[in-house]
Design a protein around this motif. Structure first.
Motif, PDB file in Angstrom:
ATOM      1  N   PRO A  63       0.857  -1.069  -0.046  1.00 24.71           N
ATOM      2  CA  PRO A  63       0.008  -0.005   0.075  1.00 24.71           C
ATOM      3  C   PRO A  63       1.179   1.283   0.260  1.00 24.71           C
ATOM      4  N   VAL A  64       0.676   2.167  -0.825  1.00 25.30           N
ATOM      5  CA  VAL A  64       1.451   3.319  -1.120  1.00 25.30           C
ATOM      6  C   VAL A  64       0.547   4.417  -1.001  1.00 25.30           C
ATOM      7  N   TRP A  65       0.825   5.542  -0.371  1.00 21.55           N
ATOM      8  CA  TRP A  65      -0.019   6.931  -0.070  1.00 21.55           C
ATOM      9  C   TRP A  65       0.141   7.540  -1.582  1.00 21.55           C
ATOM     10  N   SER A  66      -1.169   7.938  -1.889  1.00 24.65           N
ATOM     11  CA  SER A  66      -1.300   8.725  -3.048  1.00 24.65           C
ATOM     12  C   SER A  66      -1.739  10.126  -2.524  1.00 24.65           C
ATOM     13  N   SER A  67      -1.049  11.008  -2.616  1.00 26.03           N
ATOM     14  CA  SER A  67      -1.628  12.580  -2.570  1.00 26.03           C
ATOM     15  C   SER A  67      -2.544  12.981  -3.374  1.00 26.03           C
ATOM     16  N   GLN A  68      -2.798  12.441  -4.432  1.00 25.34           N
ATOM     17  CA  GLN A  68      -3.884  12.835  -5.236  1.00 25.34           C
ATOM     18  C   GLN A  68      -5.267  12.501  -5.105  1.00 25.34           C
ATOM     19  N   VAL A  69      -5.281  11.294  -4.474  1.00 32.05           N
ATOM     20  CA  VAL A  69      -6.642  10.802  -3.810  1.00 32.05           C
ATOM     21  C   VAL A  69      -6.637  10.811  -2.358  1.00 32.05           C
ATOM     22  N   GLU A  70      -5.425  10.826  -1.709  1.00 35.53           N
ATOM     23  CA  GLU A  70      -5.576  11.107  -0.239  1.00 35.53           C
ATOM     24  C   GLU A  70      -5.914   9.677   0.216  1.00 35.53           C
ATOM     25  N   ALA A  71      -5.246   8.661  -0.268  1.00 34.97           N
ATOM     26  CA  ALA A  71      -5.276   7.414   0.157  1.00 34.97           C
ATOM     27  C   ALA A  71      -4.327   6.473  -0.005  1.00 34.97           C
ATOM     28  N   PHE A  72      -4.270   5.319   0.494  1.00 31.81           N
ATOM     29  CA  PHE A  72      -3.317   4.333   0.122  1.00 31.81           C
ATOM     30  C   PHE A  72      -3.904   3.460  -0.941  1.00 31.81           C
ATOM     31  N   LEU A  73      -2.914   3.543  -2.085  1.00 29.78           N
ATOM     32  CA  LEU A  73      -3.271   2.674  -3.165  1.00 29.78           C
ATOM     33  C   LEU A  73      -2.297   1.303  -3.387  1.00 29.78           C
ATOM     34  N   PRO A  74      -2.836   0.323  -3.789  1.00 36.83           N
ATOM     35  CA  PRO A  74      -1.700  -0.843  -4.371  1.00 36.83           C
ATOM     36  C   PRO A  74      -0.658  -0.490  -5.119  1.00 36.83           C
ATOM     37  N   ALA A  75       0.555  -0.690  -4.938  1.00 40.95           N
ATOM     38  CA  ALA A  75       1.503  -0.393  -6.008  1.00 40.95           C
ATOM     39  C   ALA A  75       2.503  -1.511  -5.666  1.00 40.95           C
ATOM     40  N   THR A  76       3.235  -1.657  -7.051  1.00 46.37           N
ATOM     41  CA  THR A  76       4.560  -2.838  -6.785  1.00 46.37           C
ATOM     42  C   THR A  76       5.899  -2.018  -6.836  1.00 46.37           C
ATOM     43  N   GLU A  77       6.544  -2.297  -5.656  1.00 45.66           N
ATOM     44  CA  GLU A  77       7.803  -1.744  -5.136  1.00 45.66           C
ATOM     45  C   GLU A  77       8.769  -2.739  -5.174  1.00 45.66           C
ATOM     46  N   ALA A  78      10.080  -2.146  -5.243  1.00 46.20           N
ATOM     47  CA  ALA A  78      11.230  -3.086  -5.254  1.00 46.20           C
ATOM     48  C   ALA A  78      12.305  -2.216  -4.695  1.00 46.20           C
ATOM     49  N   ASP A  79      13.475  -2.727  -4.199  1.00 45.34           N
ATOM     50  CA  ASP A  79      14.363  -2.090  -3.625  1.00 45.34           C
ATOM     51  C   ASP A  79      15.553  -2.170  -4.604  1.00 45.34           C
ATOM     52  N   LEU A  80      16.247  -1.001  -4.771  1.00 43.55           N
ATOM     53  CA  LEU A  80      17.177  -0.451  -5.946  1.00 43.55           C
ATOM     54  C   LEU A  80      18.452  -0.408  -4.861  1.00 43.55           C
ATOM     55  N   LEU A  81      19.593  -1.139  -5.455  1.00 43.98           N
ATOM     56  CA  LEU A  81      20.828  -1.161  -4.504  1.00 43.98           C
ATOM     57  C   LEU A  81      21.792  -0.817  -5.502  1.00 43.98           C
ATOM     58  N   LEU A  82      22.710   0.027  -4.836  1.00 41.04           N
ATOM     59  CA  LEU A  82      24.048   0.318  -5.666  1.00 41.04           C
ATOM     60  C   LEU A  82      25.181   0.036  -4.589  1.00 41.04           C
ATOM     61  N   THR A  83      26.036  -0.869  -5.218  1.00 39.08           N
ATOM     62  CA  THR A  83      27.194  -1.147  -4.577  1.00 39.08           C
ATOM     63  C   THR A  83      28.476  -0.210  -5.100  1.00 39.08           C
ATOM     64  N   PHE A  84      29.168   0.383  -4.396  1.00 32.40           N
ATOM     65  CA  PHE A  84      30.345   1.111  -4.954  1.00 32.40           C
ATOM     66  C   PHE A  84      31.798   0.935  -4.437  1.00 32.40           C
ATOM     67  N   ASP A  85      32.842   1.496  -5.234  1.00 34.86           N
ATOM     68  CA  ASP A  85      34.068   1.671  -4.419  1.00 34.86           C
ATOM     69  C   ASP A  85      34.001   2.909  -3.944  1.00 34.86           C
ATOM     70  N   HIS A  86      34.093   2.899  -2.303  1.00 30.73           N
ATOM     71  CA  HIS A  86      34.219   4.130  -1.650  1.00 30.73           C
ATOM     72  C   HIS A  86      35.522   4.846  -1.865  1.00 30.73           C
ATOM     73  N   ARG A  87      36.227   4.605  -2.425  1.00 28.88           N
ATOM     74  CA  ARG A  87      37.716   5.423  -2.600  1.00 28.88           C
ATOM     75  C   ARG A  87      37.385   6.414  -3.806  1.00 28.88           C
ATOM     76  N   VAL A  88      36.403   5.768  -4.578  1.00 30.10           N
ATOM     77  CA  VAL A  88      35.849   6.784  -5.925  1.00 30.10           C
ATOM     78  C   VAL A  88      34.589   7.590  -5.697  1.00 30.10           C
ATOM     79  N   VAL A  89      33.609   7.026  -4.904  1.00 27.90           N
ATOM     80  CA  VAL A  89      32.409   7.636  -4.849  1.00 27.90           C
ATOM     81  C   VAL A  89      32.114   7.478  -3.369  1.00 27.90           C
ATOM     82  N   ASP A  90      31.621   8.683  -2.832  1.00 24.53           N
ATOM     83  CA  ASP A  90      31.142   8.872  -1.570  1.00 24.53           C
ATOM     84  C   ASP A  90      29.825   8.586  -1.452  1.00 24.53           C
ATOM     85  N   GLY A  91      28.981   8.188  -0.151  1.00 24.21           N
ATOM     86  CA  GLY A  91      27.741   7.929  -0.076  1.00 24.21           C
ATOM     87  C   GLY A  91      26.836   8.954  -0.719  1.00 24.21           C
TER      88      GLY A  91
END
Length: 412
Positions: free
Chosen positions: A364-392
């Motif tokens: 259930p994800v909140w929709s500000s348009q209808v001001e209610a929770f609506l069903p949505a498909t959610e996934a986690d996006l993850l990025l692993t990086f070399d901390h010497r080159v890129v910071d958080g």
């Protein structure tokens, strides 16, 4: 009649050996030029060993299931003088004559020096005695300690194909807690009673790559993303792009805006991408291969579908070439296909970034348009990086940009 050697060829720039998985000929068989007679498996693909000329197989030294280094003699062909003249190949007799002439002209003392080396452990200075620490735990006071590996120990490890990470479970009895050859032999004797199986070339290649990757300070950041717009867009496409391809395209476009995040640290320089060629992790039997999709930033989603599908198909059939897997600046992996929602993927040793996505979950994800929770498909996006080159912070900016691009799939 002259004989021509059948040698294990150089199957790729970084490939030193291959395993025989099928012998396609037998002694006495007639073969033609460029005929595939032996099938071999490298750490990346299944390839064929072909003949250089017409001839009759007079000897086969190769055995199925055995690995041979590049240049190893796998067999012999009986050929005619006319065939040698036609193709220009060197006969075994000509090769041996050259070697004999070379050995006679070489400096004997130099040759002897090249053949022998000392495995003398006497040069090792004993580490200071182990003394109690403040908390009463014994710790070595010297700089060598348990991490020092003597030349004798290293030579034995090389003989057995053992790496430093493999002996981390051994308690050393040598000076300063170092692991000795005797400790290693006792450990191996202990393991003899355990069930085991031979690791495949693919498994060993993955293990080696991950060891080298983990020598860097790696970190992972993540955020949840909504997939509904991507899924809706995909339904009306023909042919349908895979979810990983959407991710690949969004990743490339985001990197073009901040290309230094995909740079690679060499000494005091960050080497920037020359082309946005991005790999895609494909699960195969007992391992993972990473074919590279070229110039992802310059091709639309529709233009990439056939190229992507062909690479993935050949990857699963282990029919990739060395060129197919080289030159990537980053990798995309969809571990959500295994039902996993969270992961911490590890970038390849020659890459700074790897982007992963987990399985989509209805929430259930909140929709500000209808001001209610609506069903949505959610996934986690993850990025692993070399901390010497890129910071958080830089990794977070890149990840948010990828997420924003995925919300407008019609622009990909």
């Amino acid at each position: 009649m002259p004989t021509v050697p059948i040698l294990m060829p150089q199957l790729g720039e970084s490939i030193a050996e291959a395993t025989i998985i099928r012998l396609g000929v037998a002694v006495g068989d007639a073969v033609r030029t460029d005929q595939e007679i032996i099938e071999v498996e490298t750490n990346k693909a299944v390839m064929g060993v072909t003949t250089l000329c017409d001839g009759i197989v007079s000897e086969l030294r190769a055995q199925e299931g055995v690995s041979y280094s590049v240049g190893t003699l796998l067999g012999l062909l009986d050929v005619t003088d006319e065939e040698i003249a036609r193709t220009g190949v060197e006969s075994l007799e000509a090769i041996e004559a050259k070697r004999a002439a070379s050995s006679q002209s070489a400096n004997p003392a130099q040759a002897e020096a090249n053949l022998h080396f000392a495995l003398d452990d006497d040069a090792y200075e004993e580490a200071p005695a182990v003394v109690p620490s403040v908390k009463g735990l014994p710790v070595p006071t010297g700089v060598l300690g348990a991490h020092y590996i003597s030349p004798r120990m290293r030579a034995r490890m090389d003989d057995l194909g053992i790496r430093e990470a493999d002996i981390s479970a051994i308690v050393g009895t040598g000076a300063g807690g170092r692991v000795t050859v005797e400790d290693l032999e006792r450990f191996l004797d202990y393991l003899d009673a355990w069930p085991s199986s031979q690791a495949s070339p693919m498994r060993l290649a993955v293990a080696d790559a991950m060891r080298r990757s983990w020598t860097r300070p790696l970190a992972t950041v993540g955020l949840p993303i909504l997939l509904d717009r991507v899924l809706d867009h995909r339904r009306v496409q023909s042919p349908k792009p895979g979810l990983t391809l959407y991710l690949l395209r969004a990743f490339a476009l985001a990197l073009t805006e901040t290309p230094t995040t995909a740079g690679y640290l060499i000494g005091d320089k960050v080497v920037h991408p020359r082309s946005f060629d991005i790999g895609v992790a494909v699960q195969v039997e007992d391992g993972v291969v990473v074919p590279v999709v070229r110039k992802v930033d310059q091709k639309s989603l529709g233009e990439l579908v056939s190229e992507y599908d062909d690479l993935v198909d050949r990857a699963r059939r282990r029919r990739l070439t060395e060129q197919d897997c080289s030159g990537g600046i980053a990798t995309v992996t969809n571990f959500g296909t295994f039902g996993l929602t969270i992961g911490t993927p590890i970038p390849l040793p020659n890459e700074t970034l790897i982007l992963g996505i987990g399985a989509g979950v209805k929430k259930p994800v909140w929709s500000s348009q209808v001001e209610a929770f609506l069903p949505a498909t959610e996934a986690d996006l993850l990025l692993t990086f070399d901390h010497r080159v890129v910071d958080g912070g830089g990794a977070g900016v890149l990840l948010n940009r990828v997420s924003a691009l995925l919300q407008k799939p019609e622009n990909l």
